[in-house]
Write a protein that holds these residues in place. Structure first.
Motif, PDB file in Angstrom:
ATOM      1  N   GLY A  72       0.523  -1.121  -0.435  1.00 20.56           N
ATOM      2  CA  GLY A  72      -0.042   0.076   0.702  1.00 20.56           C
ATOM      3  C   GLY A  72       0.618   1.459   0.032  1.00 20.56           C
ATOM      4  O   GLY A  72       1.903   1.046  -0.240  1.00 20.56           O
ATOM      5  N   VAL A  73       0.381   2.000  -0.096  1.00 19.66           N
ATOM      6  CA  VAL A  73       0.935   4.085  -0.115  1.00 19.66           C
ATOM      7  C   VAL A  73       0.980   4.189   1.941  1.00 19.66           C
ATOM      8  O   VAL A  73      -0.722   4.444   1.794  1.00 19.66           O
ATOM      9  CB  VAL A  73       0.423   4.433  -1.341  1.00 19.66           C
ATOM     10  CG1 VAL A  73       1.232   5.968  -0.546  1.00 19.66           C
ATOM     11  CG2 VAL A  73       0.627   3.996  -2.539  1.00 19.66           C
ATOM     12  N   TYR A  74       1.231   4.481   2.605  1.00 18.20           N
ATOM     13  CA  TYR A  74       0.688   5.262   3.273  1.00 18.20           C
ATOM     14  C   TYR A  74       1.138   6.639   3.762  1.00 18.20           C
ATOM     15  O   TYR A  74       2.584   6.640   2.807  1.00 18.20           O
ATOM     16  CB  TYR A  74       2.285   4.292   4.477  1.00 18.20           C
ATOM     17  CG  TYR A  74       1.702   3.404   5.354  1.00 18.20           C
ATOM     18  CD1 TYR A  74       1.279   1.973   5.614  1.00 18.20           C
ATOM     19  CD2 TYR A  74       3.126   2.788   5.347  1.00 18.20           C
ATOM     20  CE1 TYR A  74       0.627   0.865   5.571  1.00 18.20           C
ATOM     21  CE2 TYR A  74       3.246   1.249   5.125  1.00 18.20           C
ATOM     22  CZ  TYR A  74       2.327   0.481   5.757  1.00 18.20           C
ATOM     23  OH  TYR A  74       2.564  -0.685   6.149  1.00 18.20           O
ATOM     24  N   GLY A  75       0.935   7.502   3.896  1.00 20.58           N
ATOM     25  CA  GLY A  75       1.034   8.642   4.264  1.00 20.58           C
ATOM     26  C   GLY A  75       0.590   9.770   4.724  1.00 20.58           C
ATOM     27  O   GLY A  75      -0.242   9.468   5.424  1.00 20.58           O
ATOM     28  N   SER A  76       0.801  10.793   5.104  1.00 20.40           N
ATOM     29  CA  SER A  76       0.184  12.444   6.321  1.00 20.40           C
ATOM     30  C   SER A  76       0.325  12.822   5.213  1.00 20.40           C
ATOM     31  O   SER A  76       0.986  13.322   4.266  1.00 20.40           O
ATOM     32  CB  SER A  76      -0.138  11.851   7.654  1.00 20.40           C
ATOM     33  OG  SER A  76      -0.833  12.557   8.089  1.00 20.40           O
ATOM     34  N   ASP A  77      -0.231  14.481   6.063  1.00 17.18           N
ATOM     35  CA  ASP A  77       0.714  15.443   5.591  1.00 17.18           C
ATOM     36  C   ASP A  77       1.132  15.680   6.508  1.00 17.18           C
ATOM     37  O   ASP A  77       1.222  15.370   7.265  1.00 17.18           O
ATOM     38  CB  ASP A  77      -0.192  16.564   5.978  1.00 17.18           C
ATOM     39  CG  ASP A  77      -1.371  16.985   7.008  1.00 17.18           C
ATOM     40  OD1 ASP A  77      -1.552  17.509   7.413  1.00 17.18           O
ATOM     41  OD2 ASP A  77      -1.943  15.601   7.233  1.00 17.18           O
ATOM     42  N   VAL A  78       2.678  16.800   6.682  1.00 15.60           N
ATOM     43  CA  VAL A  78       3.312  17.654   7.329  1.00 15.60           C
ATOM     44  C   VAL A  78       3.475  18.916   7.677  1.00 15.60           C
ATOM     45  O   VAL A  78       3.741  19.626   6.111  1.00 15.60           O
ATOM     46  CB  VAL A  78       5.176  16.895   7.162  1.00 15.60           C
ATOM     47  CG1 VAL A  78       5.300  16.762   5.581  1.00 15.60           C
ATOM     48  CG2 VAL A  78       5.274  16.818   7.993  1.00 15.60           C
ATOM     49  N   PRO A  79       3.430  19.168   8.315  1.00 14.23           N
ATOM     50  CA  PRO A  79       4.067  20.772   8.358  1.00 14.23           C
ATOM     51  C   PRO A  79       4.436  21.275   7.638  1.00 14.23           C
ATOM     52  O   PRO A  79       6.455  20.457   8.628  1.00 14.23           O
ATOM     53  CB  PRO A  79       3.608  21.528   9.911  1.00 14.23           C
ATOM     54  CG  PRO A  79       3.010  20.150  10.629  1.00 14.23           C
ATOM     55  CD  PRO A  79       3.373  18.685  10.095  1.00 14.23           C
ATOM     56  N   VAL A  80       5.404  22.286   6.688  1.00  9.46           N
ATOM     57  CA  VAL A  80       6.585  22.574   6.654  1.00  9.46           C
ATOM     58  C   VAL A  80       6.366  24.001   6.443  1.00  9.46           C
ATOM     59  O   VAL A  80       5.430  25.035   5.779  1.00  9.46           O
ATOM     60  CB  VAL A  80       7.214  21.983   4.506  1.00  9.46           C
ATOM     61  CG1 VAL A  80       8.158  22.668   4.308  1.00  9.46           C
ATOM     62  CG2 VAL A  80       6.715  20.527   4.674  1.00  9.46           C
ATOM     63  N   LEU A  81       6.717  24.403   7.412  1.00  5.93           N
ATOM     64  CA  LEU A  81       6.909  26.024   7.878  1.00  5.93           C
ATOM     65  C   LEU A  81       7.861  26.915   6.751  1.00  5.93           C
ATOM     66  O   LEU A  81       8.171  26.385   6.146  1.00  5.93           O
ATOM     67  CB  LEU A  81       7.144  26.411   9.104  1.00  5.93           C
ATOM     68  CG  LEU A  81       6.860  26.190  10.340  1.00  5.93           C
ATOM     69  CD1 LEU A  81       6.644  25.677  11.974  1.00  5.93           C
ATOM     70  CD2 LEU A  81       4.905  25.765  10.122  1.00  5.93           C
ATOM     71  N   HIS A  82       7.235  28.152   7.107  1.00  6.81           N
ATOM     72  CA  HIS A  82       7.549  28.945   6.040  1.00  6.81           C
ATOM     73  C   HIS A  82       9.701  29.655   6.468  1.00  6.81           C
ATOM     74  O   HIS A  82      10.202  29.378   7.321  1.00  6.81           O
ATOM     75  CB  HIS A  82       7.523  30.680   6.559  1.00  6.81           C
ATOM     76  CG  HIS A  82       5.911  31.116   5.181  1.00  6.81           C
ATOM     77  ND1 HIS A  82       6.215  31.041   4.272  1.00  6.81           N
ATOM     78  CD2 HIS A  82       4.515  30.921   6.028  1.00  6.81           C
ATOM     79  CE1 HIS A  82       4.793  31.087   3.745  1.00  6.81           C
ATOM     80  NE2 HIS A  82       4.258  31.448   4.438  1.00  6.81           N
ATOM     81  N   GLY A  83      10.190  29.614   5.643  1.00  8.97           N
ATOM     82  CA  GLY A  83      11.589  29.373   5.684  1.00  8.97           C
ATOM     83  C   GLY A  83      12.327  28.185   5.976  1.00  8.97           C
ATOM     84  O   GLY A  83      13.204  27.840   5.823  1.00  8.97           O
ATOM     85  N   GLU A  84      11.677  27.016   5.719  1.00  9.66           N
ATOM     86  CA  GLU A  84      11.554  25.667   5.643  1.00  9.66           C
ATOM     87  C   GLU A  84      12.302  24.942   4.571  1.00  9.66           C
ATOM     88  O   GLU A  84      10.808  24.793   3.840  1.00  9.66           O
ATOM     89  CB  GLU A  84      11.289  24.578   7.007  1.00  9.66           C
ATOM     90  CG  GLU A  84      11.142  25.320   8.479  1.00  9.66           C
ATOM     91  CD  GLU A  84      10.404  23.969   9.098  1.00  9.66           C
ATOM     92  OE1 GLU A  84       9.979  24.462  10.507  1.00  9.66           O
ATOM     93  OE2 GLU A  84       9.344  23.512   8.907  1.00  9.66           O
ATOM     94  N   LYS A  85      12.878  24.266   3.893  1.00  6.15           N
ATOM     95  CA  LYS A  85      13.261  23.288   3.267  1.00  6.15           C
ATOM     96  C   LYS A  85      12.301  22.060   3.689  1.00  6.15           C
ATOM     97  O   LYS A  85      11.944  22.003   4.625  1.00  6.15           O
ATOM     98  CB  LYS A  85      14.331  23.121   2.600  1.00  6.15           C
ATOM     99  CG  LYS A  85      14.688  23.902   1.853  1.00  6.15           C
ATOM    100  CD  LYS A  85      16.708  23.330   2.026  1.00  6.15           C
ATOM    101  CE  LYS A  85      16.888  23.893   1.257  1.00  6.15           C
ATOM    102  NZ  LYS A  85      18.680  24.300   0.935  1.00  6.15           N
ATOM    103  N   LEU A  86      11.012  21.180   2.674  1.00  9.54           N
ATOM    104  CA  LEU A  86      11.204  20.057   3.049  1.00  9.54           C
ATOM    105  C   LEU A  86      12.038  18.803   3.195  1.00  9.54           C
ATOM    106  O   LEU A  86      13.025  19.267   2.056  1.00  9.54           O
ATOM    107  CB  LEU A  86      10.381  19.311   1.622  1.00  9.54           C
ATOM    108  CG  LEU A  86       9.605  17.784   2.073  1.00  9.54           C
ATOM    109  CD1 LEU A  86       8.555  17.577   3.275  1.00  9.54           C
ATOM    110  CD2 LEU A  86       9.188  16.942   0.081  1.00  9.54           C
ATOM    111  N   SER A  87      12.285  18.407   4.707  1.00  6.60           N
ATOM    112  CA  SER A  87      13.606  17.379   4.348  1.00  6.60           C
ATOM    113  C   SER A  87      12.748  16.358   5.831  1.00  6.60           C
ATOM    114  O   SER A  87      11.782  15.887   5.629  1.00  6.60           O
ATOM    115  CB  SER A  87      14.321  18.857   6.311  1.00  6.60           C
ATOM    116  OG  SER A  87      13.948  18.459   6.850  1.00  6.60           O
TER     117      SER A  87
END
Ligand code: DQQ
Length: 505
Positions: free
Chosen positions: A420-435
């Protein structure tokens, strides 16, 4: 069989063979971390539950010890089930665990080390007058299990909580004790959430909203929030919520009732259950263990001769930036296994591109990566890959959401494994890169987004991508946006897991 033996992990904790489930009674004593765990000595399938026991100096390399407790009394003959340790101010260790009795009733039992000055805590004594708690009136005899670590309230009495349910409402019962032998059931429960069903392996602990260190279980006051975690028997996931604990009323209130326990955040959006924290008084941190089960078939588990691993222990802290979640991060000690790093910086991934990384073997890796999307092109909404059910999308308030996913659909040619595909959302705040950070250990991938805001653990059983065919690629499946990526990856050495007896410490 080559393929099956390749799946065995190399730096996660595992018994030498057979079945394991929940982590039990983790603690630090005289320089050693102790891990107990639910274990079937006879098979790679659940049953005959016994407490396995192992010790470590660094939570990575382990010495297997003889069983701590076996199902040999009327009050635990059908299983020495999950429990927690409490370290008293005078250094004594109290272990409370659930026993499944000869009548299949769930009771709570007391045990303690025979010799506290033994750093190995080899021998455990079950209190002769067990059980110390029976299911109270109104509680089903099979709905009463997994006592937490105890904490001290303002009246100097110990408290602990035990998960249960009433009809379909998941609840956590509150008990008070002074001697761990006799217990007073409080009229009020710690918390309840309708529709969540039986609460297993409740975990309850403070986190500091101002300091970076972890807190011992009894700490409370200004600047402290409490995490309540429950493992939902009905859907086999670990849910938590942040809230406030009133130690006078012994009540916990969620910060956000819409994200209450069991209906809001999950500790891990993949294969992960029955987790438990403990306070590491040596390094002043709160550490989280979790059971990572298999997603292959029982037939395959019997062929392999083993089932399940424990997660790499994670430190748990409050996320000061969002204020709405905790952060989970692999303990620093795991970095001691790193060697031979590979690095690639600021590589532009055009839409549809695929970049193979020059990593010779991809069976044991620690990877950190960050991604930047061109803000202009990214106007709130774009489809990362139309075939995922895990696409970036726009929230109701018009703000964009970032999803973090683990797509297992192409991980194996076997038909009897989870894909399956597992997942959820993740907060990426202003000034942050997705890491993100990925720990890859053969059939396990533990993934952490944004410093541990969202975590996903996968089990993968590749049939072809094994040995030198296991590789790492960077790709961008977007249709109209370029992504700039930076990656650093390390090969991970294997941990040392020594059988008992061992020559010397
Ligand atoms: N596992 C134990 C129980 C617990 C369950 C039995 C959770 O005590 O509720 O092995 O995985």
């Amino acid at each position: 069989n080559d393929m099956l033996s390749w799946q065995r992990t190399s730096f996660h904790f595992q018994p030498q063979e057979n079945w394991m489930n929940d982590p039990n009674g983790p603690l630090f004593h005289m320089g050693w971390y102790h891990l107990f765990y639910q274990y079937n000595p006879d098979s790679a399938i659940w049953g005959n539950i016994t407490w396995g026991h192992a010790i470590s100096r660094d939570l990575i390399n382990w010495l297997h010890l003889p069983f701590a407790m076996q199902p040999d009394q009327w009050y635990d003959i059908n299983g020495v089930w999950t429990g927690s340790a409490t370290i008293l101010p005078d250094g004594k260790i109290v272990m409370l665990y659930t026993g499944d009795t000869d009548d299949l009733v769930q009771v709570q039992n007391l045990a303690y080390p025979a010799n506290l000055s033994d750093p190995l805590l080899l021998n455990w004594i079950k209190y002769p007058d067990n059980p110390v708690m029976f299911p109270p009136p109104g509680i089903g005899s099979t709905d009463f299990r997994d006592p937490t670590t105890a904490w001290i309230g303002p009246d100097g009495k110990w408290r602990l909580t035990i998960g249960s349910k009433v009809n379909k409402t998941g609840i956590s019962l509150m008990y008070r004790t002074t001697d761990f032998i006799s217990y007073e059931l409080l009229d009020e429960i710690l918390h309840a959430v309708p529709g969540t069903g039986m609460w297993e392996c409740v975990d309850f602990y403070p986190v500091s909203v101002t300091e970076a260190n972890g807190l011992d279980t009894s700490v409370n006051g200004p600047g402290v929030k409490h995490v309540l975690k429950s493992s939902l028997d009905d859907d086999k996931h670990d849910y938590y919520a942040l809230g406030t604990y009133d130690p006078i009323k012994d009540k916990w209130t969620p910060d956000n009732p819409e994200l209450d326990v069991g209906i809001g955040l999950r500790l891990d959006y993949g294969k992960y259950y029955a987790s438990k924290t403990f306070y590491d008084q040596d390094k002043k941190r709160r550490l989280l263990w979790g059971w990572i089960g298999e997603t292959d078939s029982e037939t395959t588990d019997l062929l392999k001769g083993w089932a399940s691993v424990q997660s790499i222990p994670r430190t748990v802290v409050f996320d000061k930036k969002t204020g709405t979640n905790i952060l989970q991060w692999p303990i620093k000690e795991v970095e001691s296994l790193r060697s031979g790093s590979y690095e690639i910086d600021d590589v532009e991934l055009k839409p549809g591109s695929l970049v193979p990384l020059k990593i010779s073997s991809a069976a044991q890796l620690d990877i950190v990566a960050s991604f930047e999307v061109d803000e202009e092109a990214f106007k709130g909404t774009f489809e990362a890959d139309a075939s995922y059910n895990c696409t970036a999308s726009t929230g109701v308030d018009g703000s964009s959401k970032t999803y973090f996913c683990a797509d297992q659909s192409r991980s194996s040619t076997a038909s009897d494994v989870g894909k399956g595909v597992y997942g959820s959302d993740v907060p990426v705040l202003h000034g942050e890169k997705l890491s993100m950070r990925l720990l890859v250990d053969h059939s396990i991938v533990e993934s952490f987004a944004q410093g541990g805001r969202t975590v996903i653990t996968s089990r993968v059983y590749p049939t072809r991508a094994i040995y030198s065919a296991a590789r790492v690629f960077l790709f961008n499946n977007a249709t109209g946006v370029s992504v700039t990526a930076s990656v650093k990856a390390w090969q991970m050495a294997s941990a040392n897991l020594k059988p008992f007896p061992f020559d010397q410490l």
